[in-house]
Design an enzyme around this catalytic site. Structure first.
Site, PDB file in Angstrom:
ATOM      1  N   ASP A 264      43.267  42.285  31.146  1.00  0.00           N
ATOM      2  CA  ASP A 264      41.822  42.133  31.049  1.00  0.00           C
ATOM      3  C   ASP A 264      41.502  41.746  29.600  1.00  0.00           C
ATOM      4  OD1 ASP A 264      39.124  42.031  31.576  1.00  0.00           O
ATOM      5  OD2 ASP A 264      39.012  43.975  32.564  1.00  0.00           O
TER       6      ASP A 264
HETATM    7  C1  NOJ Z   1      36.203  41.994  31.548  1.00  0.00           C
HETATM    8  C2  NOJ Z   1      36.066  42.528  32.934  1.00  0.00           C
HETATM    9  O1  NOJ Z   1      36.554  43.855  32.998  1.00  0.00           O
HETATM   10  C3  NOJ Z   1      36.777  41.695  33.975  1.00  0.00           C
HETATM   11  O2  NOJ Z   1      36.442  42.180  35.245  1.00  0.00           O
HETATM   12  C4  NOJ Z   1      36.415  40.243  33.833  1.00  0.00           C
HETATM   13  O3  NOJ Z   1      37.040  39.486  34.850  1.00  0.00           O
HETATM   14  C5  NOJ Z   1      36.846  39.788  32.454  1.00  0.00           C
HETATM   15  N1  NOJ Z   1      36.109  40.553  31.465  1.00  0.00           N
HETATM   16  C6  NOJ Z   1      36.641  38.292  32.238  1.00  0.00           C
HETATM   17  O4  NOJ Z   1      35.303  38.011  32.116  1.00  0.00           O
END
Ligand code: NOJ
Length: 734
Positions: A264
């Site tokens: 993430d």
């Molecule tokens: C953080 C989030 O936790 C995740 O769900 C998301 O896909 C990513 N950012 C990318 O934007």
């Protein structure tokens, strides 16, 4: 391209190029090929950017084609760039939030929404969506409950699989035209942060992790999702991106996932804050050895993998394997043959927000609303009835949920527009945005709206309108950005000013219908007290207001069921139906009894249970009939009920089958959803509904952690929600 050719390509690539495939940069780092502030701060060079294998959040066919062309020209092996983005509940046509989609209990519907989202996003040049979020959650304080499909492993598993099929199609191989590669997230256990606080520690026993949390991820893996994103949280005190056991033993070996694992956002960098790496080099070492292929939005891989390989700390084979997986993904998307895939400005014009997509969004929204209360059959509203429409959501276009940043609010109709278009006898309170849902938290929590003068006058006018109308629609709720990422709340109530409005309106006209817009289960005790009808609209998307008008006027009947329990108060959280019985289960009067598992000041059960939802008719169930009361392991048992529509309108019932394992080697939940079926009946019509139950549905993690069933007594409940008492028993024998 054949796999041998990919191997061939890999063998020609330099170490820097291979590492480049493992780096994902956010759109903000690129400014048409120039380095932006954040990239410079991270110490990235122009060369790093030239080699990065994927980007996130760049959209638009024209732009993506331009970037792709330039990138490939400059890349030493002309390898195409991957474009990823968060396409969660739609792209330009926005569907209800995933939690609402869960309430449809209709995986086919979720699949259709995902397919349309994919078609639109693909036309805009996107290749990968960071969806589905299959994180089971039982804690409405956590703002991200809006992105999942609720509290139940069985429902979540089916929904996750359906969403993957919707994005990618049925085929396990190529991800064809109009499709996106699907990235399952957040592996694992992200939906169980301690105290509901986003990004917080997760404490799950290995058994609970496997029993309750892994099934939905498994559903997405079985449906062939191309990527998996690791979660931010620690599990057993290890951040997921550094958890080799989780990524290798569980995800790859046990669950059978062979695609790309991506971190993430900046999660590798966050290993420093977690206190498991003293610098970025150590974070890189931990992540690559744990099995993270792509580093999203951090300099960790880009700046340190090479030196780790050169020092002999990371075998180059690990880099090769990860880079090959990324190349295989690009190949699965057909990018070596056509690097622009579906990006097409003409298709964008034709597909985005097409009438067919809007119609699907309306149909979907209609099936996600949950009717929680309907005293005196206040709904549906007869066309001759005069209605007062009051409240902050009457003129609000922010109905898309917090993940719809590629949509345009102006494409969404307001409730006022939809009711007017539907020909309702509705009057609208002037200045009815007594509290604008776009308001910041601080104002949301204030007792009165920021401008007291205006709101006092508006309130008087709203009261006068309510007095002279036959019924009142009061459109209340949480602002859109109160759910989603980093949107945990410690208080689950509506703000005082909205509750005051409800009390005052109901005092002058008790015929109050509350429409509730929100992204999480709320504490609805005061709403239940003062409103005669409550229709839960969630965040219903582009066509949500029109779908609401259809339901309010009776052109369609509500059919949604709660995919997550609504607590009585935040003190009960987490409250969910599939809990263990405890040694002191409690069913009596909480005010008088003691020494049971209970509270002194509140009942144990939620205000509205999982599976609950009313419609405009009623259904009666016959007793459960089993075709056998003993079942051998290789046999199938059939459980039937006769369902009758005893009301005066057609309606759809969600027939739910729950099973309880009465005695086992470990304590089992009081009941678990195992199957469900939606049945539409005309007034007076009856239908037999039969479920097949097999031994595989009785398996669980036994005392010695085998996934197996155990002979003994079971109970089957069939009914309209998780409190159904309609029950029959059987025994499983060897
Ligand atoms: C953080 C989030 O936790 C995740 O769900 C998301 O896909 C990513 N950012 C990318 O934007």
């Amino acid at each position: 391209m054949k796999n041998e050719l990919l191997q061939d390509l890999l063998s020609q690539m330099s170490l820097e190029e291979k590492i480049g495939q493992l780096v994902q940069l956010p759109a903000s780092f690129l400014s048409e090929g120039n380095l932006t502030g954040p990239a410079l701060e991270m110490g990235l060079s122009r060369q790093d950017i030239r080699l990065a294998g994927s980007v996130l959040s760049v959209i638009g066919a024209e732009k993506i084609c331009r970037i792709q062309k330039e990138y490939m020209e400059n890349h030493p092996h002309h390898i195409p760039l991957l474009f990823m983005a968060d396409i969660i509940n739609g792209y330009r046509t926005v569907f209800p939030i995933p939690l609402a989609q869960g309430c449809s209990f209709d995986p086919g519907l979720a699949e259709k929404c995902a397919a349309i989202a994919a078609e639109e996003a693909a036309a805009s040049g996107i290749h990968v969506t960071f969806s589905p979020m299959a994180d089971l959650s039982r804690d409405p304080r956590w703002g991200r409950v809006m992105e999942g499909t609720g509290e139940d492993p069985c429902l979540n598993r089916r929904m996750a699989a359906a969403l993957v099929r919707g994005y990618q199609g049925e085929e396990s191989g190529p991800i064809g035209p109009g499709r996106l590669a699907s990235c399952l997230k957040h592996f694992a256990g992200y939906g169980a942060p301690v105290a509901g606080r986003d990004y917080n520690t997760v404490e799950l026993s290995p058994r609970t992790l496997r029993e309750d949390y892994l099934p939905a991820y498994q559903g997405a893996v079985d449906a062939g999702c191309a990527l998996v994103m690791t979660s931010f949280n620690t599990l057993d005190r290890i951040p997921s991106a550094a958890n080799r056991w989780l990524l290798q033993d569980i995800l790859r070996r046990e669950m059978g996932f062979d695609g790309v694992i991506i971190s993430d956002w900046a999660a590798l960098h966050e290993m420093l804050a977690h206190g498991i790496a003293s610098d970025h080099a150590e974070a890189a070492l931990k992540a690559i050895t744990a099995g993270v292929d792509i580093d999203m939005a951090s300099p960790v891989y880009c700046r340190h993998l090479k030196e780790l390989v050169e020092k002999g700390l990371v075998p180059v084979s690990l880099i090769d394997e990860a880079a090959l997986r990324v190349l295989q993904l690009k190949n699965r998307l057909g990018l070596f043959e056509n690097p622009f895939k579906d990006a097409d400005t003409a298709a964008e014009k034709e597909k985005l927000l097409s009438p067919a997509h809007r119609a699907a969004a309306r149909e979907c929204a209609e099936k996600t609303f949950v009717l929680l209360k309907n005293e005196d059959a206040l709904l549906p509203i007869h066309p001759d009835t005069s209605i007062a429409c009051i409240g902050p959501y009457v003129d609000n276009r922010l109905l898309d949920g917090s993940w719809s940043f590629f949509a345009d609010d102006q494409d969404t109709a307001t409730l006022r527009e939809a009711l007017t278009q539907a020909g309702c006898r509705a009057s609208f309170a002037p200045g009815c945005s007594l509290l604008d849902p776009g308001t910041p938290l601080i104002a949301f929590q204030k007792k009165v709206s920021p401008d007291t003068m205006d709101s006092e006058q508006a309130l008087q006018e709203a009261l006068a309108l309510a007095r002279r109308s036959e019924k009142v629609i009061l459109a209340l709720g949480e602002p859109r950005d109160f759910s989603g990422e980093a949107a945990s709340r410690a208080d689950l109530s509506l703000p005082d000013c909205q509750l005051d409005l409800l009390r005052q309106i109901s005092a002058v006209n008790p015929q109050v219908i509350v429409l509730l817009f929100c992204g999480r289960p709320l504490d609805l005790r005061p709403v239940q007290k003062y409103a005669k009808a409550i229709l839960l609209a969630w965040m219903p998307g582009t066509e949500g207001a029109h779908a609401l008008a259809d339901i309010l006027t009776g052109r369609a009947a509500p059919s949604g069921r709660l995919a997550m329990s609504f607590p009585r108060g935040v003190g009960q959280v987490p409250v969910h139906y599939a809990h263990l019985n405890t040694g002191r289960p409690f069913h009596g009067d909480y005010r008088t009894e003691r020494f049971f598992s209970k509270y002194l000041d509140i009942p144990n059960d939620p205000l509205y249970p999982f599976g609950f939802g009313l419609t405009y008719t009623r259904f009666a169930y016959s007793p459960v009939v089993l075709d056998r009361t003993e079942m051998k392991k290789d046999e199938t048992l059939h459980a039937s009920v006769t369902l009758t529509n005893t009301g005066t309108r057609a309606g759809t019932e969600t027939v739910q089958l729950y099973i309880r394992d009465v005695s086992a080697s470990v304590a089992r939940p009081v009941r678990e959803l195992k199957d469900f079926r939606k049945v539409t009946l005309n007034p007076g019509e009856s239908r037999e509904v039969t479920f097949a139950v097999s031994e595989s549905q009785l398996r669980f993690y036994t005392l010695d952690m085998h996934f197996a069933s155990e002979p003994g007594a079971f109970e089957i409940f069939i009914g309209s929600d998780s409190t159904a008492q309609n029950c029959a028993s059987f025994r499983l024998t060897e």
